[in-house]
Write an enzyme that holds these catalytic residues in place. Structure first.
Site, mmCIF file in Angstrom:
data_model
loop_
_atom_site.group_PDB
_atom_site.id
_atom_site.type_symbol
_atom_site.label_atom_id
_atom_site.label_comp_id
_atom_site.label_asym_id
_atom_site.label_seq_id
_atom_site.Cartn_x
_atom_site.Cartn_y
_atom_site.Cartn_z
ATOM 1 N N ARG A 282 -4.499 -7.913 -20.960
ATOM 2 C CA ARG A 282 -5.472 -7.535 -21.991
ATOM 3 C C ARG A 282 -4.900 -6.539 -22.994
ATOM 4 O O ARG A 282 -5.473 -6.313 -24.054
ATOM 5 C CB ARG A 282 -6.771 -7.007 -21.356
ATOM 6 C CG ARG A 282 -6.599 -5.787 -20.517
ATOM 7 C CD ARG A 282 -7.821 -5.531 -19.672
ATOM 8 N NE ARG A 282 -9.020 -5.387 -20.482
ATOM 9 C CZ ARG A 282 -9.313 -4.322 -21.212
ATOM 10 N NH1 ARG A 282 -8.471 -3.306 -21.251
ATOM 11 N NH2 ARG A 282 -10.424 -4.264 -21.904
ATOM 12 N N PRO B 55 0.814 -1.214 0.000
ATOM 13 C CA PRO B 55 0.000 0.000 0.000
ATOM 14 C C PRO B 55 0.854 1.273 0.000
ATOM 15 O O PRO B 55 0.358 2.359 -0.277
ATOM 16 C CB PRO B 55 -0.826 -0.097 1.286
ATOM 17 C CG PRO B 55 -0.470 -1.371 1.940
ATOM 18 C CD PRO B 55 0.585 -2.071 1.159
ATOM 19 N N ASP C 121 -10.716 2.208 -24.433
ATOM 20 C CA ASP C 121 -11.113 2.124 -23.027
ATOM 21 C C ASP C 121 -10.813 3.409 -22.270
ATOM 22 O O ASP C 121 -9.839 4.088 -22.564
ATOM 23 C CB ASP C 121 -10.319 1.010 -22.323
ATOM 24 C CG ASP C 121 -10.888 -0.357 -22.604
ATOM 25 O OD1 ASP C 121 -12.039 -0.431 -23.059
ATOM 26 O OD2 ASP C 121 -10.168 -1.334 -22.365
ATOM 27 N N GLU D 100 2.667 -7.954 8.027
ATOM 28 C CA GLU D 100 2.876 -6.502 8.046
ATOM 29 C C GLU D 100 3.791 -6.038 6.912
ATOM 30 O O GLU D 100 4.148 -4.873 6.847
ATOM 31 C CB GLU D 100 3.450 -6.071 9.405
ATOM 32 C CG GLU D 100 2.483 -6.233 10.565
ATOM 33 C CD GLU D 100 1.180 -5.450 10.363
ATOM 34 O OE1 GLU D 100 1.243 -4.247 10.101
ATOM 35 O OE2 GLU D 100 0.106 -6.078 10.469
HETATM 36 N N1 ADE Z 1 -0.885 -5.252 -0.159
HETATM 37 C C1 ADE Z 1 -1.770 -4.888 0.774
HETATM 38 N N2 ADE Z 1 -2.517 -3.856 0.376
HETATM 39 C C2 ADE Z 1 -2.101 -3.532 -0.891
HETATM 40 C C3 ADE Z 1 -2.469 -2.549 -1.841
HETATM 41 N N3 ADE Z 1 -3.423 -1.655 -1.601
HETATM 42 N N4 ADE Z 1 -1.815 -2.525 -3.015
HETATM 43 C C4 ADE Z 1 -0.832 -3.417 -3.261
HETATM 44 N N5 ADE Z 1 -0.428 -4.358 -2.411
HETATM 45 C C5 ADE Z 1 -1.059 -4.429 -1.224
#
Ligand code: ADE
Length: 231
Positions: A155, A90, A170, A117
């Site tokens: 794709r 994230p 697209d 984590e």
């Molecule tokens: N692992 C956990 N959450 C994630 C996300 N939002 N994007 C990529 N990998 C992740």
């Protein structure tokens, strides 16, 4: 194009890889997807441990550097072509259509899926992967994010979609940064809801104009931020 998936849960991909577009692309030889179970690189103990508690305390477990780095190095050597290495987190750069288009011209991409984590920071310092996020939310691991990336990239490969024009048209693609215009098919009327007259007119110029007006209007209403971006 070759993908190498490094994961603790290779079976998560079973259904996805054996259905529909992906299955066809694999059968046609347009894409190869190789899964690697990180636990195969764990020390030869009964539990084949791959994670440990963070130094300094805190919740959760981290994937160990002494498992992950040798695993990635061995996977890299499994093919001649050097791979782009992407670590799903994230904290990474946001995945979007230009990134998908850029990955689609790569010969080989390795996707590292975290769990718990995340990874020991030294995994990132040593391997220097590109860190990529699929959005501002936290998933249980990188596997669903990896599937998202594969889906968005595959794709775009020539020969995967029946109609090559469609990925150019697209929303978000290089040919069109606007949201899509509404589309209709038969029946012409359903529960009092008809179809815009212009689409039945046979006037191609008028249809094209109507569609671009609809795209622009929808984009202004929902995603005005897209209009500020460079084409
Ligand atoms: N692992 C956990 N959450 C994630 C996300 N939002 N994007 C990529 N990998 C992740």
């Amino acid at each position: 194009m070759r993908f190498d998936l490094v994961t603790l849960f290779p079976a998560i991909f079973d259904g996805y890889l054996t259905q529909s577009l992906l299955e066809k692309a694999i059968k046609k030889g347009l894409v190869e997807i190789h899964r690697h179970d990180m636990r195969d690189w764990a020390a030869d103990t009964p539990h084949r441990k791959v994670d440990d508690r963070p130094f300094g305390g805190g919740p959760g477990m981290l994937l160990q550097v002494d498992v992950t780095v040798p695993c990635v190095e061995d996977v890299e050597r499994m093919a001649q072509t050097p791979s782009r290495k992407i670590l799903l987190t994230p904290q990474g750069k946001r995945f979007d259509q230009p990134m998908a288009e850029d990955l689609a011209i790569s010969d080989r991409v390795m996707l590292l899926c975290g769990r718990y984590e995340g990874f020991d920071q030294r995994v990132i310092d040593i391997l220097e992967p590109e860190e990529v996020s699929i959005g501002d939310f936290v998933l249980n691991g990188g596997e669903v994010a990896a599937m998202t990336i594969i889906d968005g990239v595959v794709r775009l490969l020539p020969g995967v979609l029946g109609d090559e024009q469609s990925n150019w048209d697209d929303s978000f693609s290089r040919g069109n940064r606007l949201l899509e215009f509404p589309q209709y098919t038969r029946p012409r009327e359903f529960r009092g809801h008809g179809v815009p007259e212009v689409l039945l007119s046979g006037n191609h110029e008028a249809i094209a104009t109507w569609r671009s007006e609809q795209s622009l209007e929808k984009t202004e209403r929902r995603r005005a931020d897209l209009l500020d971006r460079p084409q």
